[in-house]
Structures are given as C-alpha cells and as structure tokens.
Scaffold this motif. Structure first.
Motif, PDB file in Angstrom:
ATOM      1  N   GLU A  74       2.693  -3.146  -9.876  1.00  0.00           N
ATOM      2  CA  GLU A  74       1.600  -2.496 -10.607  1.00  0.00           C
ATOM      3  C   GLU A  74       1.964  -2.265 -12.072  1.00  0.00           C
ATOM      4  O   GLU A  74       1.155  -1.748 -12.835  1.00  0.00           O
ATOM      5  CB  GLU A  74       1.250  -1.139  -9.972  1.00  0.00           C
ATOM      6  CG  GLU A  74       0.747  -1.205  -8.537  1.00  0.00           C
ATOM      7  CD  GLU A  74      -0.647  -1.798  -8.404  1.00  0.00           C
ATOM      8  OE1 GLU A  74      -1.250  -2.141  -9.440  1.00  0.00           O
ATOM      9  OE2 GLU A  74      -1.118  -1.932  -7.259  1.00  0.00           O
ATOM     10  N   CYS A  92       6.841   6.542  -3.881  1.00  0.00           N
ATOM     11  CA  CYS A  92       6.484   5.162  -4.211  1.00  0.00           C
ATOM     12  C   CYS A  92       7.746   4.310  -4.356  1.00  0.00           C
ATOM     13  O   CYS A  92       8.835   4.816  -4.563  1.00  0.00           O
ATOM     14  CB  CYS A  92       5.630   5.091  -5.473  1.00  0.00           C
ATOM     15  SG  CYS A  92       6.499   5.520  -6.988  1.00  0.00           S
ATOM     16  N   GLY A 140      -4.355  -1.977  -4.049  1.00  0.00           N
ATOM     17  CA  GLY A 140      -3.479  -3.147  -3.983  1.00  0.00           C
ATOM     18  C   GLY A 140      -2.941  -3.433  -2.596  1.00  0.00           C
ATOM     19  O   GLY A 140      -2.833  -4.589  -2.187  1.00  0.00           O
TER      20      GLY A 140
HETATM   21  C1  LIG Z   1      -0.255  11.363  -6.574  1.00  0.00           C
HETATM   22  C2  LIG Z   1      -0.093  10.038  -7.245  1.00  0.00           C
HETATM   23  C3  LIG Z   1       0.393   9.972  -8.534  1.00  0.00           C
HETATM   24  C4  LIG Z   1       0.547   8.747  -9.170  1.00  0.00           C
HETATM   25  N1  LIG Z   1       1.038   8.726 -10.448  1.00  0.00           N
HETATM   26  C5  LIG Z   1       1.187   7.549 -11.070  1.00  0.00           C
HETATM   27  C6  LIG Z   1       1.680   7.508 -12.411  1.00  0.00           C
HETATM   28  O1  LIG Z   1       2.003   8.542 -13.004  1.00  0.00           O
HETATM   29  N2  LIG Z   1       1.799   6.304 -13.008  1.00  0.00           N
HETATM   30  C7  LIG Z   1       1.468   5.143 -12.359  1.00  0.00           C
HETATM   31  O2  LIG Z   1       1.591   4.113 -12.947  1.00  0.00           O
HETATM   32  N3  LIG Z   1       0.998   5.157 -11.098  1.00  0.00           N
HETATM   33  C8  LIG Z   1       0.842   6.332 -10.434  1.00  0.00           C
HETATM   34  N4  LIG Z   1       0.354   6.337  -9.155  1.00  0.00           N
HETATM   35  C9  LIG Z   1      -0.017   5.066  -8.503  1.00  0.00           C
HETATM   36  C10 LIG Z   1       1.045   4.444  -7.574  1.00  0.00           C
HETATM   37  O3  LIG Z   1       1.944   5.415  -7.130  1.00  0.00           O
HETATM   38  C11 LIG Z   1       1.791   3.330  -8.245  1.00  0.00           C
HETATM   39  O4  LIG Z   1       0.908   2.268  -8.447  1.00  0.00           O
HETATM   40  C12 LIG Z   1       3.007   2.820  -7.463  1.00  0.00           C
HETATM   41  O5  LIG Z   1       3.706   1.890  -8.213  1.00  0.00           O
HETATM   42  C13 LIG Z   1       2.668   2.193  -6.124  1.00  0.00           C
HETATM   43  O6  LIG Z   1       3.862   2.020  -5.414  1.00  0.00           O
HETATM   44  P1  LIG Z   1       3.855   1.842  -3.829  1.00  0.00           P
HETATM   45  O7  LIG Z   1       5.244   1.623  -3.384  1.00  0.00           O
HETATM   46  O8  LIG Z   1       3.131   2.948  -3.194  1.00  0.00           O
HETATM   47  O9  LIG Z   1       3.053   0.485  -3.685  1.00  0.00           O
HETATM   48  P2  LIG Z   1       1.798   0.128  -2.792  1.00  0.00           P
HETATM   49  O10 LIG Z   1       0.666   1.021  -3.073  1.00  0.00           O
HETATM   50  O11 LIG Z   1       2.212  -0.024  -1.389  1.00  0.00           O
HETATM   51  O12 LIG Z   1       1.474  -1.291  -3.386  1.00  0.00           O
HETATM   52  C14 LIG Z   1       1.037  -1.463  -4.699  1.00  0.00           C
HETATM   53  C15 LIG Z   1       0.929  -2.944  -5.000  1.00  0.00           C
HETATM   54  O13 LIG Z   1       2.212  -3.514  -4.998  1.00  0.00           O
HETATM   55  C16 LIG Z   1       2.263  -4.639  -4.140  1.00  0.00           C
HETATM   56  N5  LIG Z   1       3.615  -4.675  -3.618  1.00  0.00           N
HETATM   57  C17 LIG Z   1       4.316  -3.681  -3.018  1.00  0.00           C
HETATM   58  N6  LIG Z   1       5.560  -4.090  -2.712  1.00  0.00           N
HETATM   59  C18 LIG Z   1       5.660  -5.360  -3.133  1.00  0.00           C
HETATM   60  C19 LIG Z   1       6.701  -6.340  -3.088  1.00  0.00           C
HETATM   61  N7  LIG Z   1       7.901  -6.082  -2.555  1.00  0.00           N
HETATM   62  N8  LIG Z   1       6.435  -7.553  -3.619  1.00  0.00           N
HETATM   63  C20 LIG Z   1       5.237  -7.826  -4.165  1.00  0.00           C
HETATM   64  N9  LIG Z   1       4.230  -6.963  -4.236  1.00  0.00           N
HETATM   65  C21 LIG Z   1       4.440  -5.740  -3.721  1.00  0.00           C
HETATM   66  C22 LIG Z   1       1.163  -4.387  -3.143  1.00  0.00           C
HETATM   67  O14 LIG Z   1       0.686  -5.573  -2.575  1.00  0.00           O
HETATM   68  C23 LIG Z   1       0.127  -3.709  -3.986  1.00  0.00           C
HETATM   69  O15 LIG Z   1      -0.656  -4.664  -4.647  1.00  0.00           O
HETATM   70  C24 LIG Z   1       0.200   7.559  -8.504  1.00  0.00           C
HETATM   71  C25 LIG Z   1      -0.273   7.618  -7.194  1.00  0.00           C
HETATM   72  C26 LIG Z   1      -0.428   8.837  -6.559  1.00  0.00           C
HETATM   73  C27 LIG Z   1      -0.935   8.865  -5.157  1.00  0.00           C
END
Ligand SMILES: Cc1cc2nc3c(=O)[nH]c(=O)nc-3n(C[C@H](O)[C@H](O)[C@H](O)COP(=O)(O)OP(=O)(O)OC[C@H]3O[C@@H](n4cnc5c(N)ncnc54)[C@H](O)[C@@H]3O)c2cc1C
Ligand code: SF4
Ligand code: SF4
Lengths: 463, 432
Positions: free
Chosen positions: A150, A142, A82
């Motif tokens: 997401e 996150c 994303g």
């Molecule tokens: C080790 C690990 C474990 C994980 N476990 C889980 C889990 O248990 N459950 C789960 O659901 N996911 C999990 N994830 C996936 C991930 O952490 C999630 O999707 C999380 O919500 C992403 O948050 P982020 O801040 O890193 O967003 P990013 O990766 O930076 O962005 C994700 C998306 O959000 C958008 N975005 C970010 N900020 C904004 C904003 N302010 N306005 C509009 N759009 C925005 C971005 O454009 C992108 O499309 C995991 C990932 C890892 C690496």
C-alpha cells in the motif's frame, strides 16, 4: 458452501501446502471476508497459508491453470479493500511469515519476511539504536508486506517519508509463478528498469512479496512532543504552512478536529480538552540542541497563528500516550456512529486550510457528520463520515459528499488517496487524479504481467 | 439487520447495535491470547464478532465450529480495553454462549462440565460445601499424594491427573464457618461495608477472605457478611447461563440491601465485575431493575476502596521486591489498574517491578483451564516467562482463578515466588 473451486483443485492445494495450512470451513471463510474497509465484503473459497516461496509459486501456477484468483493478505487492516476476497478466490494468508531474517548493522539494512508486524520491527531495531520510521496508525498489527503493497505512511511521514523511501529490495513471486529478486544492499543501483519501485504500492495485483529488504537509519537522539489548541480550523491549517515556511521540518504534525478530539478523549482519558475546536500534535526529533531550538520556534509560530494554548509533553511516557491516542483516532470515531467511512485525500500543504473549509461546507450541504483528522504536515487529511450502514439514505448522502470532496481535492492539486490505496473502494474515482490514459497504461502493464488476471483482480481498476 | 432470518432467538441475544459498532479495524488483534495461539481470524475478537453477526443475520447456523470458537474465547475482555470504538465484546460472547446453551448446541464434555460446575456445585451452596469438604479430606488425608504418584493415573488419564493438580486447595474451615454476620473493628467504625463470601472463595480461599477482613478492620470498617447471600453468579453469566445468574443476583440484592452500607467490598475480581453488572443483567426487571443498579453502585474492589479511603501507613518497612499481575476482571472488566499499583508502591520499602504483559490473561478464566486445558497451559506458559523475568519475591494477583493458575505454573516450573492476594500482602506488611 457452494464452491466455485473444485474439490480436485482444493486437494491439489492441500498437497502443495499441507492440509494443516488449508482452511475451508465456513467459519474461516467468514472471518477472512473483510479487511478494515467499511461496506465491502465477500467470502473466499479457501484460506491458504503457504510456508515456502516455492509453494507460493506452485499455487500461482495452479491458479493460472485452474482459473481461480489469489488475494494476498497481511493483517487485513487495509482501508481500501486490498485484501478483501474477490469472487472465486483463495486468500493467501502471509501473516505467519513473521521472521526478521537479518539486521545488518554495517549496511543499516534489515531483511524481513512480509508478515512481520511493523511495530515489532520498530522494537527490534530500536534495541540496537536503529530506527525504521514508517509508523502507520495500525502499526501494532499491520504487516510490512501490507505496508509495502500500500506504500503506507504514518505519523512520521513529514520528515522521514513513507514506506517506499525505506524499501531497498524485494523478492517477488510473479503472476506467472516465476520468482525474481530486485534491488539490494547497494545504496546506488541503476541496472535496468527500477522494478523494485514498481512493485511498491501495487496493492497485491502484480506480485507476492516473500522477502523485503528495508533501509534503517540511526535512531534520533531525542524528541519533543507538543500539543497546540486552536479556536478555528483555519488557524490550525495556517500554522502548518507557517511552520514549514520557517524551514522547520518536524517529524510529525497531526491535525484533530473537535469530533475526533472528543472520541479520542473518551477512549484514552488523557485529558484532552473536549471543548476546543481543533488541535495539532507536533513532534520534533534529532540532536538535543536542535530539538530545543526548533521546539521553541514552533511554540512561537503556533502562538502567532492564534493557538490558544501550547503544551509540551514533560516525559517520554506522556509523549507516547499522546501519539498512541492519536493512532486510535480512526477507530475511536466509531463511538459516535458505527459505520465510519474514512477518506484519505491529500493536498499540497499550503492548501490545508482551504481543504478543511471545503470539507466543512460539504458536510453541511449533504447533512452528514464528518470528523476530520490526519497527517496535516503531509497535507494528508482523513475526513471520516460518521454514519450507520443500516441507514441507506444517509449512506448515499455520504457517498455524494465524498465524491465532491475528491473533486475539490483534485482541483487544489491534490489526490484522492495519499496512503490507503485505491483497492476496491476508490477505483471508481481513480480517473479523477490519473486521467483515463494513465489507467490504460496501468492496464497494459497488468495484462502483460498477469494475462489471466489471477492476482487480486478487480482491485485498483477493472480490466 | 434482517432479524427475521436470525439464528438467535428469545430475549438474550447479541445486541445488533454492538455488532454494528465493530468497524473491523483489527486494533484488538494484538491483545487477544487465542489469536496469538492460532493466528486465525476466527479465533480473534474481530473474527468472532463477524461470526456472531453472521449468525444474527442468518448467514451462518449455530455450527459446531461456531460453538467451538465461542468456547475457545477466554472472555478475558482484553479486546474491550484495546478497542477504541468501545465495542462491548464481552456482552456479545456471553449472549452467544447463552444462545448456545438455550439451543443445546454445546459439546457433551462442555455441557457436562458446565452442568456440574455452574448449574449445580457453584450455584447450590450445600452441594459446594459437601464437595469441598470431600475434596478437603481427600487433599489432607494423603489420598491425594497417593493419587498424584500413582503411575496408573498418570498413564491412563493424564488430563484428569493434571486437572486435579489445578484444583484449588480446600481450606480446613470455610470462611462463613469462621466469621459471624457482623464483625466490629477495634476502633470506632468509620465505615460500614458489606462483604461477599462467595462460592470458591468461601471454601478454597477462606484464608484470603480472612486477610481481607483483617485489613478492613485495621482500616476501621464494620464488616457485614450477610448470611443469606449466595454465589455472585459470575461464572454462570460468563458462560452464558443468564437464568441462573439472575436468580443468584436477586438473592444477593435482597441479602445486601437489607443493610445500610457505605460500600460492598470485593476481594475477588470476577465477583466484583459481575456484581457491578447486576444493573445490566436485571435491566427491565419490574421488581429488581432499580435495586440492582443501587447495589451495583456500591460494589468496590478492595483496592478501589482502600485507594479512596487511604491506606494506613505501616509501622515497619517492607523491603521486598513485589510485582503485580492484572486480573482480567479487574483491568478489563472494571478498568482498575492504577489503584493497586499505586497502593503497592506506596508501601514503604517495597521495590515494585512492573510485570511485562501484566494485563495478558493467565489462562485460568473461570472454568477455562478445565474445559480447555491445553490452550490454558499455552497461555500460562507465556505468563510464567514474564513472571520469572521479574525476579520478584511476591506477585500480587487479586482473583482466585489467577492465584491458583499462577501458583500451578510456579509449581510446575519450580519457581520460588509467593503468589499472593493484595490482602495477604497487606496483612503481612501490617503484621496483623
Ligand atoms: C486503525 C487504522 C489506522 C491506520 N493508519 C494508517 C496510517 O496511518 N497510514 C497508512 O498508510 N495506513 C493506515 N492504515 C491502513 C492499513 O493499516 C495499511 O494500509 C497497512 O499497510 C495494511 O497492512 P496489512 O498487513 O493489514 O495489509 P492487508 O490489509 O492485509 O493488505 C493490504 C494490501 O497489501 C496486499 N498484500 C499484503 N501482503 C502482501 C504480500 N506479502 N505481497 C503482496 N501483496 C501483499 C494485499 O493484497 C492488499 O492489497 C490504517 C488502518 C487502520 C485500521
Ligand atoms: S472490536 Fe473494536 S478494535 Fe476490534 S475490530 Fe472491532 S472495532 Fe476494531
Ligand atoms: S475476550 Fe479475550 S480471548 Fe476472547 S476475543 Fe477478547 S481478547 Fe480474545
């Protein structure tokens, strides 16, 4: 660097956000060229840190005028690509928007900025006896903005639901630069279309969140965490359905197969037996009497379904250690092979055992090593292909294996992604679940809101 | 990976396997002190790994920006502890620094500092001794006080002024001037242990060494302090100067393996961490590879050693509030965190209070507080806030760098707390 965005445009961006909030060095570009997704990366033209919503609005208007794209980014832990840059884009880094603006104890709500780290919100609200349930494995880094974009789940999803169940309101900068506010503190609200829900899970393609209103609940009085060991995955799978059919809804039922158990134990040294076939990590929470009663029933249920051993965590610290270890599962799997391609299929809970069997068969058929873990209580499994990106033949076998896993999941009435989103990584398979007409409908919506296709283009589907 | 395009060269290059091992999940970001300062990915472990990978793939040159990020890293290795995938980050940044050195890409200031401290003063014992004597005379003669108070200095060179406050106090007599090569306990010896006098420890922490010797003797150890030993090479290795580090390692291997030792006991976390890695640094060396492994196998931190042999019960209660700071080179590099805590808690009367963020670096990090004074102070501030919160009377830290740094923090912020090595605490407890 060969730039697509002109120096003039960069100067304008610098005027909007201040030069201290615009980064264009190659080193910066490289370090924002990825998120947590394997095998995808792309250099952005620049990284921009706006400090006000008006700046964001101006940036969006500029993007429409000068034809560059904007990719919002939280912490870059996404697993579908994303926040990976697209050609000719700026990264809109929202990670510094990290203030909890308000915790309203009368209405049980909290206004936060989108860059607030999920576990920080947990800590703050728990200090005053409140609770924000969504707890993705990545919760220590996150952001709430990423979670909303997401519609992330977590370990407590079974009883408490996912992020969307806790979003009450949003302030959004639209792809044309207008700013809207939707939802609010009223528990009921049916005025007009439900725009708020429409932005949840939109993966940064429909709007940029600048403020988020979350629902809080009272913190459960107590909890009990258990581990059940099994000789076969089928037994573990059946236990999940059995517990739920007894009308018990634990907050957590997590599944780990042997490969995952080994890796997790190697990292966390918490004494998991590395020779068992699989395990379930279970937690019940609520009033102490209910918790005791349900824990007993769960133990019984596990035993009836051939659990070889059931252990109950004796202290809060022990329980926390178990859950922390579980959260490391995905990354710990990289101990076996460096490139971990993780999927996120979800099937109806009753089909968990069948799905596990199918995964095992597919792993054999394509001769790829797959470690599986996941939120079994939600029917959400993460079969993770353990490969090495330097071995092209293996990667292509892995890709074939996935395609087949997706098809099987959909056949069982499931989906290709339960919580990680479609992004770049899964857009090719989206039609399997939604059908082409639904994708066309989504395109119509996207075009209406973002005619110039400037906001995170090429994610979820191509225009 | 296409190594033919790599901008690294020679043998000491970041390992391709380790680079690929990072699956960029970001779980290490929350523990990285430099990421906490800037919030920028390139100052995070994940970002740095990607930068190193880009240089290895030939898509990034060894630019000034790259060099800056490699040097901005504390090499505290908190990210290694946090990384579920087991990425050996330390080895990457150290190799990258080695490449920067070999390819002469360091800035002049850093080069000068590294040359003065790492290539000369610390690795050449006679130089260190001369400089330290001079510094000792300066510190005790009243010249220092005059210097500190001289307005001219404060105004003209504020950085120099602060730096000299950070330099450790030089002991009146160096450790190896006090003790002979073999020291015998009062009782029949149960163990024979080797002891490293080291460089900085020898001149500025002779008192800590003395405390350690007393504690070891109290635990019936015959202590051997080989005269031919040299500095362990840790500051050099962490800064990527592998050549000097290997030379020093070989000398120490010769000096220690001459004796039949049950263990080599370390009271400096940084030295212990490196000596445990001798096997790694000399891997493949026809003459020293095996010997290095043998030596590394014997190296034990004092707390590790005491935990194994069992702490003697003190005669008196020690009714004081004590807290513990994890030296990075103990908790992250050697994975030792339980032993010191359990030992401290086992002392009758002690009210042990856990330090919040105990495993967060204090900002000392070798010569980091010299090369990156401002950043180092930001990191120290965070540490000090937590230190103050404990309201402890004693804070135990088992590394010379941490002791100096946190003591400096206390003096700057008028915090009245004794920052002590575990040996010093034990000596007080046992009244030795
Ligand atoms: C080790 C690990 C474990 C994980 N476990 C889980 C889990 O248990 N459950 C789960 O659901 N996911 C999990 N994830 C996936 C991930 O952490 C999630 O999707 C999380 O919500 C992403 O948050 P982020 O801040 O890193 O967003 P990013 O990766 O930076 O962005 C994700 C998306 O959000 C958008 N975005 C970010 N900020 C904004 C904003 N302010 N306005 C509009 N759009 C925005 C971005 O454009 C992108 O499309 C995991 C990932 C890892 C690496
Ligand atoms: S170093 Fe480890 S924790 Fe950090 S991003 Fe890489 S794999 Fe994840
Ligand atoms: S060693 Fe320390 S400063 Fe360097 S990247 Fe790792 S956590 Fe950050």
């Amino acid at each position: 660097m060969n730039r697509q965005i002109s120096q003039n445009t960069l100067s304008t961006i610098s005027l909007i956000v201040g030069k201290e909030n615009l980064f264009t060095s190659k080193e910066d570009a490289i370090s924002y060229s990825y998120d947590g997704t394997p095998l995808h990366s792309q250099l952005p033209e620049a990284i921009v840190r706006p400090t006000t919503k008006d700046q964001i609005s101006e940036l969006v208007k500029l993007a429409n005028k000068e034809h560059f794209s904007i990719v919002p980014r939280g912490a870059g832990t996404g697993l579908s690509g994303g926040s990976i840059p697209v050609p000719n884009c700026i990264i809109l880094d929202m990670s510094q928007w990290n203030k909890i603006l308000e915790i309203d104890q009368e209405n049980l709500t909290s206004w936060v900025e989108p860059g607030v780290i999920t576990s920080q919100l947990h800590q703050e609200v728990e200090k005053i006896g409140l609770f924000y349930p969504p707890d993705p494995g990545s919760m220590n880094i996150c952001t709430i903005g990423g979670n909303v974009a997401e519609n992330s789940g977590g370990l407590r999803g079974l009883k408490y639901g996912v992020t969307k169940n806790y979003v009450m309101g949003l302030e959004v900068v639209l792809p044309n630069g207008e700013i809207i506010s939707c939802g609010g503190k009223s528990v009921k609200d049916v005025a007009g279309y439900n725009l708020k829900d429409f932005f949840i899970g939109s993966e940064g393609t429909l709007g940029i969140f600048t403020k988020i209103l979350l629902k809080l609940i009272p913190k459960p009085e107590t909890s009990k965490t258990m581990l059940a060991y099994f000789n076969t995955q089928a037994d573990a799978g059946r236990t999940v359905s059995a517990i739920i059919s007894k009308k018990i809804i634990p907050c957590t039922i997590e599944f780990l197969d042997n490969t995952t158990i080994r890796c997790v134990e190697e990292f966390s040294h918490i004494g998991l037996p590395i020779d068992i076939n699989s395990l379930l990590l279970l937690e019940v929470d609520g009033h102490s009497t209910v918790v005791e009663e349900e824990a007993l029933k769960i133990v019984e249920c596990c035993k009836q379904n051939n659990a070889t051993e059931v252990k109950i965590a004796q202290t809060v610290e022990e329980a926390i250690k178990l859950k922390t270890a579980r959260r490391s599962a995905f990354s710990a799997l990289a101990r076996t092979r460096p490139t971990t391609i993780l999927e996120d299929i979800t099937v109806p809970r009753s089909e968990i055992a069948t799905m596990l069997e199918k995964i095992a068969a597919i792993s054999k058929k394509y001769n790829v090593l797959i470690g599986t873990f996941g939120h079994a209580g939600d029917g959400n499994l993460h079969p993770t292909c353990l490969t090495d990106e330097r071995d092209h033949d293996e990667i292509s076998r892995a890709e074939k294996a996935y395609e087949e896993i997706f098809i099987e999941a959909v056949k069982l009435g499931g989906t290709i992604t339960g919580e990680h989103g479609t992004g770049l990584a899964k857009k090719k398979f989206l039609h399997l679940v939604t059908g082409y007409t639904a994708i066309e409908t989504m395109r119509t919506i996207k075009k209406a809101l973002d005619p110039n296709n400037i906001l995170n283009p090429g994610k979820v589907f191509d225009i | 990976m296409k190594t033919e395009n790599s901008n690294f060269s020679g043998i000491d290059i970041p390992s391709d396997d380790v680079l690929t091992n990072c699956m960029h999940c970001g779980l290490c970001l929350p523990v990285c002190p430099t990421y906490a300062i800037t919030g920028r990915e390139k100052s995070s472990p994940r970002g740095r790994i990607r930068l190193i990978k880009s240089v290895a793939e030939g898509t990034l040159d060894i630019t000034q920006g790259f060099v800056d990020e490699m040097n901005f890293c504390l090499d505290c290795q908190a990210c290694e502890t946090a990384c579920p995938a087991g990425v050996k980050y330390g080895s990457l940044v150290e190799s990258a620094r080695n490449q920067i050195r070999v390819q002469r890409k360091d800035s002049e200031f850093t080069l000068m500092m590294k040359w003065i401290f790492l290539r000369n003063i610390l690795s050449k014992k006679y130089l260190l001794n001369i400089v330290s004597k001079l510094l000792g005379i300066y510190q005790s003669s009243g010249l220092e006080a005059a210097f500190k108070n001289s307005l001219v200095v404060k105004k003209l060179t504020p950085k120099l002024f602060k730096l000299q406050l950070l330099s450790p106090r030089i002991d009146g007599r160096f450790f190896d001037e006090i003790y002979p090569e073999i020291v015998l306990p009062r009782n029949t010896p149960k163990y024979t242990v080797g002891f490293l006098s080291g460089c900085i420890m020898n001149v500025a922490f002779a008192h800590v060494h003395e405390d350690t010797i007393k504690v070891l003797l109290h635990h019936d150890c015959r202590v051997i302090i080989p005269k031919k030993q040299v500095c362990c090479g840790s500051l050099q290795a962490h800064n990527g100067d592998f050549d000097v580090a290997r030379e020093l390692a070989k000398k120490n291997i010769d000096a220690f393996l001459k004796h039949d030792l049950d263990a080599i006991v370390m009271d400096s976390a940084g030295c212990g961490a490196l000596m445990k890695e001798y096997g790694h640094y000399l891997h493949g060396d026809p003459e020293y590879s095996e010997k290095a492994k043998q030596l590394s196998g014997k190296v034990k931190d004092l707390t590790e050693f005491l935990y194994e042999i069992g702490l003697k019960v003190p005669a008196k209660q020690f009714s004081h509030r004590v807290s513990y700071h994890d030296a990075c080179h103990l908790i992250h590099a050697q994975k030792i965190s339980k032993e010191p805590r359990d030992l401290i808690k086992s002392i009758p009367g002690i009210d042990f209070v856990e330090l919040n963020e105990a495993s967060w670096c204090c900002g000392s990090a070798g010569i980091y507080n010299v090369t990156h004074y401002e950043d180092s102070m930001k990191i120290l501030d965070r540490k000090m806030n937590n230190v103050k919160e404990t309201q402890a009377e004693y804070l135990v830290a088992n590394n010379p760098g941490c002791l100096t740094q946190i003591e400096y923090g206390c003096s700057q912020q008028q915090v009245n707390m004794k920052i002590v090595h575990f040996s010093t605490l034990l000596r007080t407890v046992y009244e030795l």
